[in-house]
Design an enzyme around this catalytic site. Structure first.
Site, PDB file in Angstrom:
ATOM      1  N   LYS A 254      72.689 -15.345 -10.706  1.00  0.00           N
ATOM      2  CA  LYS A 254      73.371 -14.486 -11.666  1.00  0.00           C
ATOM      3  C   LYS A 254      74.237 -15.350 -12.587  1.00  0.00           C
ATOM      4  CE  LYS A 254      75.426 -10.742 -10.456  1.00  0.00           C
ATOM      5  NZ  LYS A 254      74.936 -10.124 -11.712  1.00  0.00           N
TER       6      LYS A 254
ATOM      7  N   GLU B 205      81.958 -11.222 -11.369  1.00  0.00           N
ATOM      8  CA  GLU B 205      80.898 -10.483 -10.677  1.00  0.00           C
ATOM      9  C   GLU B 205      80.903 -10.796  -9.181  1.00  0.00           C
ATOM     10  OE1 GLU B 205      77.510  -9.964 -14.178  1.00  0.00           O
ATOM     11  OE2 GLU B 205      77.505 -11.764 -12.932  1.00  0.00           O
TER      12      GLU B 205
ATOM     13  N   LYS C 147      62.038  -9.925 -12.319  1.00  0.00           N
ATOM     14  CA  LYS C 147      63.151 -10.738 -11.817  1.00  0.00           C
ATOM     15  C   LYS C 147      62.952 -11.186 -10.365  1.00  0.00           C
ATOM     16  CE  LYS C 147      65.262 -10.418 -15.686  1.00  0.00           C
ATOM     17  NZ  LYS C 147      66.491  -9.664 -15.893  1.00  0.00           N
TER      18      LYS C 147
ATOM     19  N   GLY D 236      73.788 -15.155 -16.229  1.00  0.00           N
ATOM     20  CA  GLY D 236      73.217 -15.328 -17.555  1.00  0.00           C
ATOM     21  C   GLY D 236      74.098 -14.739 -18.643  1.00  0.00           C
TER      22      GLY D 236
END
Length: 238
Positions: A102, A111, A129, A104
């Site tokens: 994660k 997060e 994905k 991007g």
């Protein structure tokens, strides 16, 4: 919310978001992810809020916070609600054991903090994905802006010891300026191609002075909603 028709990819993202939303109940404290897929979840959540669903969202970025507030979703901070019922977010890559890449969108630090505070983390994504091995998507590594050249060298040594080799690129915005995260840090994107042992790389990176956080999310995702041509597939972590 736009009334413009969605592309096929956006339609799949929205389908995954809709399935995850089925598990949201009134009274929940929700972590709200960042990115193009999480954006759909916030939009759909707002529609339910307008219909009477009572929830509080803890956004993982200033962008998500602005979106939620504009759509009427009540927001709060993690200081106000340090324990969340559920976090819903997207991912750049999803490995076989639900280990994720994660970041991007540049919000990996917040997060990961929010996901770690949640009792469950749901990941919503289109089927593209899901990968057999992580690494094709460049791994974001958030670092302090002091001594970036030294930190880069230390990251290269640590990654090599974990079996990873590849170019580290300082992330820039479309206008050419260096990308700065909500926490005031910068991001090095590591093009490893293949990450043979995500856990070993995660440990190695976490020990490098100057590294704030990395985009490997290990044992955080509890359920994945993957939307494809045949509908939405639900995968639980073993």
């Amino acid at each position: 919310m736009s009334d413009a028709p969605l592309s096929d990819a956006e339609t799949l993202k929205r389908q995954a978001a809709a399935r995850a939303l089925e598990h949201v109940r009134s009274g929940m404290k929700l972590g709200l992810g960042t990115g193009s897929t999480a954006k759909h979840f916030v939009e759909l959540l707002a529609e339910k809020v307008q219909q009477g669903l009572e929830v509080v969202g803890v956004p993982t970025s200033e962008v998500t916070k602005a979106q939620a507030e504009s759509l009427g979703v009540p927001v709060a901070t993690l200081d106000e609600y340090p324990i969340l019922d559920l976090c819903v977010d997207g991912a750049d890559e999803i490995g076989p054991d639900l280990t994720l890449v994660k970041g991007g969108g540049g919000a990996l630090l917040r997060e990961k903090i929010v996901a770690s505070a949640a009792q469950e983390m749901f990941v919503i994504a289109d089927a593209s994905k899901r990968v057999a091995q992580l690494g094709a998507f460049p791994l974001p590594i958030e670092v302090v802006d002091f001594g970036v050249a030294a930190t880069r060298r230390a990251i290269e040594r640590a990654a090599k010891a974990a079996g990873c080799h590849g170019l580290l690129t300082l992330r820039r915005r479309a206008d050419g300026h260096v990308f700065v995260t909500d926490q005031g840090h910068v991001i090095l994107d590591a093009a490893y191609g293949v990450i043979p042992d995500p856990a070993a790389l995660a440990l190695a990176l976490s020990q490098v002075p100057g590294v704030v956080e990395h985009g490997l999310f290990i044992k955080l995702a509890t359920r994945v909603f993957l939307a494809g041509a045949d509908g939405v597939t639900v995968i639980d972590r073993a």
